[in-house]
Design an enzyme around this catalytic site. Structure first.
Site, PDB file in Angstrom:
ATOM      1  CG  HIS A  79     -23.937  22.681 -32.754  1.00 62.33           C
ATOM      2  ND1 HIS A  79     -23.855  23.308 -33.972  1.00 62.33           N
ATOM      3  CD2 HIS A  79     -24.471  21.456 -33.003  1.00 62.33           C
ATOM      4  CE1 HIS A  79     -24.309  22.495 -34.922  1.00 62.33           C
ATOM      5  NE2 HIS A  79     -24.698  21.371 -34.352  1.00 62.33           N
TER       6      HIS A  79
ATOM      7  CD  GLU B  32     -23.833  26.648 -33.771  1.00 63.13           C
ATOM      8  OE1 GLU B  32     -22.852  25.940 -34.086  1.00 63.13           O
ATOM      9  OE2 GLU B  32     -24.958  26.174 -33.583  1.00 63.13           O
TER      10      GLU B  32
ATOM     11  NE  ARG C  24     -26.934  21.863 -39.650  1.00 65.60           N
ATOM     12  CZ  ARG C  24     -25.693  21.461 -39.504  1.00 65.60           C
ATOM     13  NH1 ARG C  24     -25.340  20.858 -38.383  1.00 65.60           N
ATOM     14  NH2 ARG C  24     -24.805  21.644 -40.442  1.00 65.60           N
TER      15      ARG C  24
ATOM     16  N   GLY D 293     -25.648  16.377 -29.813  1.00 65.27           N
ATOM     17  CA  GLY D 293     -25.287  15.091 -30.394  1.00 65.27           C
ATOM     18  C   GLY D 293     -23.927  14.585 -29.987  1.00 65.27           C
ATOM     19  CE1 TYR D 294     -20.508  17.956 -31.275  1.00 61.76           C
ATOM     20  CE2 TYR D 294     -18.871  18.624 -29.659  1.00 61.76           C
ATOM     21  CZ  TYR D 294     -19.397  18.705 -30.930  1.00 61.76           C
ATOM     22  OH  TYR D 294     -18.818  19.521 -31.851  1.00 61.76           O
TER      23      TYR D 294
END
Length: 321
Positions: free
Chosen positions: A246, A229, A205, A249-250
């Protein structure tokens, strides 16, 4: 029954419309989710861009909040608990995707002429779903791994990590818990103890790392998550060895896992028939997979540094790997 959901969460609208015919689902852009659209909603399904608090939910019918993410610092959980609003996150849903991201970082940093020892020592801060996979991956690659996770009573102290590791990767939730606070866990004091060329990786994070202290320290670093962000600090971006928006995790697997966990929570809370989105009938929802060939993080870095003001656009348009 009515569900309001972030339109960028895959599988959810199609599954609900197919399996739960009496349930109304309203997919919206994150910026369109406000108090007015939630007045008659029973369920809210979101990602990190929606701040869930009293201002958003007070006076609505919402009884369940699902976030299709590992982290949940965007949810005022204390207020939800007081109001008897159930909230659910998706721990572990994208753990493998984040591990794959860190593995790719380890591959690519050799191309940036960073001064590493022959057998780098990797410090893993946070040994949950993601951190444990990262540790296993690194050990298989022949790296020495040092762990740190005080809440679990695992590993060495943070000071020991700082002083002994060549690469340090963070995989902790963002918390303000006094005993185990992770906000600015990587701060000026921590960085001052690190080896001069120690590489810092943050795919946890944004607030876990004090970005200004990181720039001042002169340490090489890789960032996927950012403090402000989507309005990221351009100076912090330009100094990064590798930088992404970010998306660690995609992956399709991670997204599907999170959607499944949200559907499970809805079914459990309201007594609905369970839905299995691993069924062949949903395979057609998987669009073309994005580029994950070697060097893909460097290519994204170049794109983001060229267009820093398009952080959110690049994130939304990222083709899942």
């Amino acid at each position: 029954m009515r569900i309001v959901c972030d339109r960028y969460i895959p599988f959810l609208p199609e599954a609900v419309q197919t399996e739960w015919g009496d349930v109304e689902i309203i997919p919206l852009k994150p910026e369109e989710i406000d108090h007015s659209v939630l007045r008659e909603a029973d369920v809210l399904v979101i990602r990190t861009r929606t701040q869930v608090n009293e201002q958003l939910l007070k006076g609505t019918k919402v009884r369940l909040v699902c976030t299709a993410t590992i982290g949940y610092d965007h949810i005022d959980t204390a207020w939800c608990d007081e109001q008897d609003i159930r909230w659910v996150s998706c721990p572990g849903s994208n753990a493998q995707a984040v591990c794959d991201y860190v593995e790719e970082v380890l591959q690519e940093i050799t191309n940036h002429q960073l001064q590493m020892t022959n057998t780098p020592v990797l410090g893993v801060v946070g040994v949950g779903h993601v951190g444990s996979l990262v540790a296993q991956m690194a050990e298989k690659k022949g790296l020495r791994v040092i762990l740190n996770d005080p809440p679990k009573g695992i590993g060495e102290s943070l000071d020991f990590i700082a002083k002994n590791c060549d690469i340090i990767t963070f995989h902790v939730p963002l918390t303000s818990n006094i005993k185990h606070q992770t906000y600015h866990l990587c701060d000026e004091s921590f960085l001052s103890q690190c080896k001069p060329d120690a590489l810092i990786i943050n795919a946890a994070r944004g607030g876990v790392v004090d970005e200004q202290a990181l720039v001042r320290s002169g340490h090489p670093y890789v960032l996927d998550t950012w403090e402000s962000e989507p309005d990221i600090d351009k100076q912090v971006l330009q100094h990064a060895v590798l930088a992404t928006m970010h998306i660690a995790g995609y992956s399709w697997e991670g997204k599907r896992n999170a959607s499944q966990m949200c559907l499970n929570a809805i079914a459990d809370t309201f007594g609905l028939k369970p839905i299995d989105i691993s069924s062949p009938r949903y395979e057609g929802l998987i669009s073309e997979v994005g580029d994950s060939s070697p060097g893909w993080i460097s290519r994204i870095t170049e794109q983001l540094k060229t267009h820093p003001d398009r952080f959110e656009f690049l994130r939304k348009s990222y083709a899942l790997r």
